[in-house]
Enzyme design. Structure first.
Site, short mmCIF file in Angstrom:
data_model
loop_
_atom_site.label_atom_id
_atom_site.label_comp_id
_atom_site.label_asym_id
_atom_site.label_seq_id
_atom_site.Cartn_x
_atom_site.Cartn_y
_atom_site.Cartn_z
N HIS A 199 0.83 -1.22 0.00
CA HIS A 199 0.00 0.00 0.00
C HIS A 199 0.86 1.27 0.00
O HIS A 199 0.52 2.25 0.67
CB HIS A 199 -0.94 0.03 1.21
CG HIS A 199 -1.97 -1.06 1.20
ND1 HIS A 199 -3.27 -0.88 0.81
CD2 HIS A 199 -1.89 -2.37 1.55
CE1 HIS A 199 -3.95 -2.01 0.92
NE2 HIS A 199 -3.12 -2.93 1.36
N ASN A 208 -10.36 -2.78 2.62
CA ASN A 208 -10.08 -2.73 1.18
C ASN A 208 -11.35 -2.41 0.42
O ASN A 208 -12.43 -2.35 1.02
CB ASN A 208 -9.55 -4.09 0.71
CG ASN A 208 -8.06 -4.27 0.97
OD1 ASN A 208 -7.35 -3.32 1.26
ND2 ASN A 208 -7.60 -5.50 0.87
#
Ligand code: HEM
Length: 492
Positions: free
Chosen positions: A65, A138
């Site tokens: 990420h 997510n």
């Protein structure tokens, strides 16, 4: 102002340049030299400090990420769920809580294009009156694997090849060919949803099952879902190539520009709930992150809304140094025994001590906005001003006391120690049903993605056959379509 508590900030800028220690800088254009042509004198402290600071500007990027955009706003309760939780920030409709959100891609580097096929991170930090609550989710409601012991290998397979530094399909398909539990996640990743139009037009999910606990101590399993009010939109076919070709930061720009224009992105928060007493009644394991809970059995219940109405002031301070952790919960919310969630509880704070240092929770963006007190102190870069003589507990000289007991799930846990997989794997039913729910053109795009991935020169016959077998078990016609497509491609 107490000069000893003064914290440096650009807001207190002097009208002229200074060194970091505050001494006036009378020339920021030329180095201090012997005559006009040099050499340069080492005693030019300002020059040395300027270069040294620049040399250290980058901190390690997140191991996953790394590429992300953040924005600030608030959460507002719209529906009363106090029968389910005693969480203070959910105490009544109308209650607002400030928050910061970071959206991200998962696999590629900090400066990578935002148009790549990848899950998207959807992490929300609620600054509540009872501490920070991080919902680190997510955009897809399921995950690839269900045991965190596999996470480092999974990420290695998805990241670029350590020899070529290129992400290669054969490595990904090789790894996941050992993990049929990943099929459901692939019905999101290789679907149109695999490349969202931008961050505003995507859903979010807490993914794991969490627990809500009310003030009597009653526990309820819960799943969290964010739905964007502007709808879900994706980049389909060549659109991603065109968008990414002209702007590799299109999603960051879209988020920033929308907020700057007063077009504030908004999501509604829904929950699905289940009585833990029923957890064995279903064909799937409710703590299995590779499964969703069917909405006809567990309807979506509205809870509140999130509005992003303020851009960050500084990318480094409020994005790079922003640190989320699924372990950060508040009274009224608790974890479950989901094995993946349990490993995440360890991993995030651990990586942040490496990435940002042991005092990362003192950084303004990570610090709670409510009062906080304990005797964890000192360490590198500790900038908290403390003025006390008692830094131990208990003490008759410090009247700080324990907080009121927080209700936590009270069920008995028992069993043998073992390293094993869950009983109800049920890997194929949900991905098959999802594929069958799509319109024919969407099914075709999914088949095309698989044909393209499996056509990679280095995907072996064995791996190709495993995938065809997996998809056939999910849906016979899907496996056949991929097999036929690959055969006719190889005969061309
Ligand atoms: C055992 C499984 C997992 C492990 C060990 C793990 C580990 C990590 C680590 C080390 C980071 C970097 C954190 C940082 O440097 O600030 C990260 C970021 C992140 N992870 Fe996970 N992860 C796991 C599973 C998941 C799952 C299932 C989700 C989604 C529900 C998820 C969502 C995220 C998000 C959104 C971020 C970025 C947070 C941010 O924006 O700063 N991860 N993860």
């Amino acid at each position: 102002m107490d000069p000893y508590k003064f914290r440096p900030s650009s807001a207190y800028n002097s009208p002229f340049f200074t060194t970091n220690s505050g001494a006036p800088v009378w020339n920021n254009n030329s180095s201090l030299t012997v005559d006009a042509r040099g050499p340069i004198l080492l005693e030019d402290y300002h020059l040395v400090e300027k270069l040294a600071q620049f040399d250290c500007e980058r901190i390690p990027e997140r191991v996953v990420h790394a590429r992300g955009a953040s924005a600030k706003g608030f959460f507002e309760v719209t529906h009363d769920i106090t029968h389910l939780t005693c969480a203070d920030f959910l105490r009544a409709p109308g209650v607002q809580t400030p928050l910061i959100v970071r959206f991200s891609t998962v696999i590629h580097e900090r400066g990578s294009p935002e148009t790549l096929r990848d899950p998207r991170g959807f992490a929300v930090k609620f600054y509540t009156r009872e501490g920070n609550f991080d919902m680190v989710g997510n955009n897809f409601p399921v995950f690839f694997i269900r045991d965190g012991i596999k996470f480092p290998d999974m990420v290695h397979a998805l990241k670029p090849n350590p020899k070529t530094h290129i992400q290669e399909k054969w490595r990904i398909l090789d790894f996941f060919s050992h993990h049929p539990e990943s099929l459901n996640m692939f019905t999101f990743l290789f679907d149109d949803l695999g490349i969202p139009l931008n961050y505003r037009h995507m859903e979010g999910s807490g993914v794991h099952t969490f627990t809500l606990v009310n003030k009597t101590g009653k526990a309820t399993y819960v799943k969290f879902h964010w739905k964007p009010t502007c709808g879900v939109k994706c980049l389909v076919g060549e659109e991603a190539v065109i968008v990414g070709g002209s702007n590799h930061s299109h999603a960051t720009k879209d988020l920033y520009d929308s907020i700057a224009a007063g077009n504030y992105p908004e999501w509604k928060l829904f929950i699905q709930t289940m009585d833990p007493a029923d957890e064995d009644k279903y064909e799937f394991d409710p703590l299995d992150v590779t499964k969703t809970w069917p909405e006809d059995m567990f309807p979506l219940q509205p809870v509140g809304r999130m509005v992003l109405n303020k851009n960050i002031d500084n990318f480094f301070a409020e994005n790079e140094m922003l640190a989320f952790c699924p372990a950060l919960i508040v009274p009224g919310v608790y974890y479950t025994d989901d094995k993946l969630l349990q490993t995440r509880i360890f991993s995030y704070a651990d990586t942040q001590r490496h990435r940002l240092g042991p005092n990362y929770l003192l950084l303004p963006v990570n610090a709670p906005k409510c009062g906080h007190h304990n005797n964890h102190h000192e360490g590198f870069m500790n900038f908290m001003h403390r003025d006390e003589e008692v830094n131990y507990f208990p003490s008759r000289f410090d009247l700080v006391r324990h907080a009121e007991k927080t209700p936590i799930p009270s069920h008995t846990i028992s069993g043998c120690r073992e390293k094993t997989i869950i009983k109800k794997e049920n890997n194929f039913a949900e991905p098959g049903a999802r594929y069958r729910s799509w319109a024919p053109d969407r099914q075709q795009r999914f088949v095309d993605q698989w044909m393209s991935a499996l056509s990679d020169d280095r995907v072996t016959h064995e791996v190709r056959n495993i995938w065809i077998s997996y998809w056939s078990q999910a849906d016979k016609s899907l496996g056949q379509r991929i097999a036929t497509g690959l055969n006719s491609k190889s005969n061309m």
